[in-house]
Design an enzyme around this catalytic site. Structure first.
Site, PDB file in Angstrom:
ATOM      1  N   TYR A 159      55.207  24.131-100.063  1.00  0.00           N
ATOM      2  CA  TYR A 159      54.237  23.088 -99.703  1.00  0.00           C
ATOM      3  C   TYR A 159      53.768  22.325-100.949  1.00  0.00           C
ATOM      4  CZ  TYR A 159      49.979  21.126 -97.598  1.00  0.00           C
ATOM      5  OH  TYR A 159      48.994  20.291 -97.147  1.00  0.00           O
ATOM      6  N   LYS A 163      54.222  18.321-101.643  1.00  0.00           N
ATOM      7  CA  LYS A 163      53.038  17.473-101.735  1.00  0.00           C
ATOM      8  C   LYS A 163      52.959  16.718-103.064  1.00  0.00           C
ATOM      9  CE  LYS A 163      51.143  17.722 -97.759  1.00  0.00           C
ATOM     10  NZ  LYS A 163      51.127  16.498 -96.932  1.00  0.00           N
TER      11      LYS A 163
END
Length: 730
Positions: A159, A163
């Site tokens: 993640y 991001k």
């Protein structure tokens, strides 16, 4: 109208109970048309349902809003965008999903799914929308990063990588989209939802409401918001903007010697010292350090890697000497570049007219260059390899702004000139550096012109230098009273293209792509071009176009103007000094300030004041009325059908006469005596006339108090509002 496309990226819970739903409701409440995209997956990206998107759409419609659901995956970005275009016609994007695993437990599926949905999905949706945004010349893209991407977080390797990848994507899109009015910003929201329940305590989740994030997104999507390439953390009603910070760094190698790990070790504290840290905002600013290292190593200078520090050691450096040969062609080309025209008889006087000075015809015995032509050879010394030849001065010319110029003419110049330039000082202005450059220009051994340039380099400040210098020639504010003369002159769309032929080849003034790199929507007019316009106005108004009376000019460049805009020069006379300020007529933005021209005293009967009627504020109004009559005179004749005359007074004496004929033909404006029949004549002082036009003085009160006198058909005065209010927009 803004059309929003909000994608939950395969997470039904997030859109239904979190930020996506809040964005959709907030935009719809303010009249936006919304596409709600949700594949309807669970928190880990599995499953599929249309219920979440449908529920939000129903909620929006129940409140009278416009919304349409879409159930395609963001990997089918074209389908998603087409839904928006079919339904409403304009677009935006938002996405998120969560799939946590510690790094050692992250499977290929865990990694690939997150990268595919977050990074690739955002890329696909934005790519599908991009050309539509370019065509409509408007777009607002909001990428959603997270604190995990900025700082890292245990258990979120996949993640975090995705991001932070979104931030890099957003930064590049911000650069590429700027010239099309497409802005791209990144937010890192902290908001409570079922997605965050696994990592936050319940009371904290309850306090981090999504409605505390949505207002930032709404503002960033607004057409008035000019933020571009920003990164914002937001949550609980707090918003903060992030930017990179970098230490000054240190050079750890020497010329012709091997760079070693031991050298890195020995200088580690200096490398990691954030005292006087810099804040690079572009890749060009970042690369300055590396480029600067090359010149410093080659010159064996013991200077830190920050290129702005190298600026301070440049004081006293002499630039390579330059030569400049010219003839009448360069003089005429410069005069045309700063707005001279044969349409104005003052610019091309024949021998039998009283003032013999000529600027556009080389055949006259008194042919002259405009005195501000002196900046041309001086600027050549600065721009053509001059500054870049000084070690450590690695200047990005998209970031150069000429802050001010002082030009002193000692004698008329001719033939071949030699310019010698010295860096007088370097100032640290925080957001940039100012280089004071003194340039002396000679004809043989005779000094004919002195210039001081203040060159402002954006992003080169912050090196701990001084902020002021006694070597700088300070700008001076004008007197606190109405100007003695106002001149409005027009630049053409090709003004910059013409002026650059005099030697300022900076692509900032001709190439839209280069201008965009400098932060401008279009190529701007040369500051020294508007400088030439202003000097020419002073020469005409207060020196009878006699260049021998010109002594010096000082100008501070404040804001740029665009070719095709009108330049309004306001002038105040105090002895032999004329204070000037220039504005863009259409926007009232000041472009030149703190400026003045020093004149030599008149040696003959040259007038000490402007010609009769000059210096009146009312001239500005009548000039505007005259232009409006040219545009819509026929329409005004139908509405008004009358001839008005004005007698403008100053200090109790009649100083100007104006007549507006809105009865015959397509209308006309006359200055001076009028031979035709006048229906009504007004007598008013220059100051009171301007107050009436601007609404500061009621015409009826002015009439009854004796400030406004009327002769003829007084009832026709009621039609003045059509002329003054609707057409003289000051």
């Amino acid at each position: 109208m803004f059309i929003g496309v909000f994608c939950s990226v395969d997470s039904s819970v997030f859109l239904f109970a979190g930020l996506g739903r809040e964005y959709a409701l907030a935009f719809a409440e303010r009249g936006a048309s919304v596409i709600v995209n949700d594949l309807g997956a669970d928190i880990k990206g599995g499953g599929k349902s249309s219920a979440a998107a449908d529920k939000v759409v129903e909620e929006i419609r129940a409140k009278g809003g416009k919304a349409v659901a879409n159930y395609d995956s963001v990997e089918d970005g074209e389908k998603l965008i087409q839904t928006a275009l079919d339904a409403f016609g304009r677009i935006g994007a938002y996405s998120i999903i969560l799939r946590d695993r510690s790094f050692t437990r992250t499977s290929d599926l865990d990694w690939d799914l997150i990268q595919r949905i977050h990074l690739r999905g955002s890329f696909l949706v934005t790519r599908a929308a991009w050309n539509h945004m370019k065509i409509q010349k408007f777009g607002r893209v909001i990428m959603t990063a997270s604190a995990a991407g900025i700082y890292g977080n245990f258990g979120q390797a996949n993640y975090s990588a995705a991001k932070l990848g979104l931030l890099g994507l957003a930064n590049t899109l911000a650069i590429e989209g700027q010239k099309y009015n497409i802005h791209c910003n990144t937010i890192a929201p902290v908001a409570g939802s079922r997605l965050t329940e696994t990592i936050m305590p319940p009371d904290l989740v309850a306090s981090l409401k999504p409605e505390y994030v949505a207002p930032l997104v709404l503002w960033l999507c607004h057409d008035q918001c000019q933020e571009n390439g920003g990164l914002f953390e937001v949550g609980a009603g707090w918003i903060g903007k992030l930017r990179w910070e970098r230490s000054q760094g240190h050079i750890v190698r020497q010329k012709n010697q091997t760079m070693t790990p031991e050298a890195v070790r020995d200088q580690w504290n200096k490398i990691c010292d954030f005292t006087d840290a810099t804040k690079p905002a572009t890749i060009q600013e970042s690369l300055h350090s590396v480029v600067s290292v090359l010149s410093q190593v080659e010159s064996k200078e013991e200077v830190r890697a920050n290129p702005t520090v190298a600026l301070s050691v440049a004081v006293g450096q002499k630039l390579p000497q330059s030569t400049f040969s010219f003839n009448h062609m360069q003089c005429i080309l410069y005069a045309l570049g700063v707005g001279m025209s044969t349409k104005d008889p003052d610019h091309l006087r024949l021998k039998y007219i009283q003032d013999p000075k000529k600027f556009l015809y080389e055949g006259h015995s008194d042919f002259s260059c405009l005195p501000t032509f002196g900046v041309i050879p001086s600027q050549a010394a600065m721009m053509e390899g001059g500054l870049s030849a000084v070690p450590g001065l690695n200047i990005d010319f998209t970031q150069v702004r000429k802050l001010s110029t002082l030009c002193k003419q000692v004698n008329p110049f001719s033939g071949k000139l030699t310019s010698k330039a010295t860096i007088a000082d370097v100032l640290d202005k925080g957001s940039g550096a100012v280089i004071l450059l003194d340039v002396n220009t000679y004809s043989g051994d005779e000094l004919v012109c002195y210039n001081q340039f203040s060159v402002f380099v954006v992003g080169a400040g912050g090196f701990g230098g001084k902020r002021s210098s006694d070597k700088a020639k300070a700008p001076l504010p004008p007197p606190r009273r109405a100007p003695d003369a106002v001149v409005i002159d027009f630049t053409t769309r090709d003004q910059a293209a013409l002026y650059r032929l005099s030697g300022d080849w900076n692509p900032l003034h001709i190439d839209p792509s280069f201008a965009a790199m400098g932060g401008f929507k279009a190529p701007i007019l040369h500051g020294l071009c508007s400088f030439g316009f202003a000097a020419r106005h002073v020469l005409k108004q207060f020196a009878d176009n006699d260049p021998s009376r010109f002594k010096a000019i000082k100008v501070r460049f404040v804001k740029p103007m665009l070719p095709g805009q009108s330049l309004q020069t306001e002038m105040w006379k105090e002895g032999n000094r004329i204070y000037i300020q220039c504005k863009v007529k259409e926007t009232d933005v000041v472009v030149l300030s703190g400026a003045y021209v020093d004149l030599h005293a008149a040696s003959d009967a040259s007038p000490e004041h402007p010609k009769q009627g000059g210096g009146l504020q009312s001239e500005l109004v009548f000039a505007e009325i005259g232009r409006r009559i040219k545009d819509v005179g026929s329409e005004l004749v139908k509405k008004v059908n009358a001839v008005f005359a004005w007698e403008i007074t100053k200090d109790g004496k009649n100083t100007a006469q104006w007549t507006i004929d809105l009865k015959n033909g397509s209308g006309s404006l006359h200055k001076g005596p009028y031979s035709g029949k006048v229906d009504v004549t007004f007598t008013v002082s220059d100051e009171d006339f301007l107050d009436v036009v601007q609404g500061k003085l009621n015409p009826q009160k002015a009439f009854f108090s004796g400030k406004l006198k009327v002769r003829g058909n007084i009832m026709l005065s009621q039609k003045l509002e059509v002329i003054l209010k609707d057409y003289a927009k000051l």
